[in-house]
Design an enzyme around this catalytic site. Sequence first.
Site, PDB file in Angstrom:
ATOM      1  CB  CYS A   1      -0.507   2.389   4.032  1.00  0.00           C
ATOM      2  SG  CYS A   1      -2.131   1.826   3.527  1.00  0.00           S
ATOM      3  CG  ASP A   2       3.274   1.272   4.493  1.00  0.00           C
ATOM      4  OD1 ASP A   2       2.913   1.713   5.593  1.00  0.00           O
ATOM      5  OD2 ASP A   2       2.983   0.134   4.085  1.00  0.00           O
TER       6      ASP A   2
ATOM      7  CB  CYS B   1      -0.927  -0.008   1.215  1.00  0.00           C
ATOM      8  SG  CYS B   1      -1.900   1.495   1.398  1.00  0.00           S
TER       9      CYS B   1
END
Length: 314
Positions: A136-137, A133
């Site tokens: 997300c990261d 993701c």
Amino acid sequence: MMDYDVIVIGAGPGGMTAAMYAARANLKVAMLDRGVYGGQMNNTDDIENYPGYQSIKGPELGERMYETATNAGVEFVYGDVQEVTIDEQQTKHIRTDSDDFTTKVVIIATGSTNRKLGVLGEEKYSGKGISYCAVCDGAFFKNKDVTVVGGGDSAISEGLYLANITKNVNVVHRRDELRAQKVLQNRAFANDKMAFTWHAGVTEIMGDDQHVTGVRMLDNQTGEEKVINTSGVFIYVGNVPNSQMFKKLNITDEAGWIMTDTEMATSIPGIYAVGDVRQKKLRQITTAVGDGGIAGQNAFEYIERLNYEATIKQ
């Protein structure tokens, strides 16, 4: 034990649409999910192929769908479904990690999760440089070199997102052309921070005691091995269905995708499936929403038939 007319398992776009349609038909509806509503939309930065929006953030679209569903009367309940069983009266029993429920109709909308590469180092460095993701990261890799594995829409759109944050993005793809939409391909090829390694597969993710430092690749035409340095590996090589809890119902194919007809009905009366968990070709927000509308309406019609049959027997 809580009783409903319809229980939707999963709160992604398909599940929220199905729940909304059923609730608007004046049914008592609960929507069960083990996490935050929105599904994979929460991991998507910009959505540009949903009608009505030139571009919208994934979490924002999820929030708007959730508000529409709950305003229609849908109850949102946290729960990790363990098993679904059916009694002699065709009542469906849902057991979660915290509560038990009964319902006339079940609509399965549990979606899918990212497929893993299954290579050496993937498990060891998960969360230490390996991600599924970018939204997300991605921020953890600011001004660093990263590798994206895959060639579909998710790989390229997330690669473009990473190009705004990282130093360089190297896309590794097993073929000689991408599978992503042409508009995404054109943007990627025009971005001077994105490079492409063709005919290659990652065979090992390498690192030290703390984090990823590189990947080993194999050219599937020449057989040549190559190691490149990288600080992060973002993997987008397909999906696997979240259907393990329904295995005993015998409604899945060998790969675990739930089989339905065009009305979203499974082989069990009163159980429907929508969205990415279905055996289908195109898995998009738009198709999940379409599935949900069909299933929600059919849930109402199924319950109407049950009520009519009960009246006739009296």
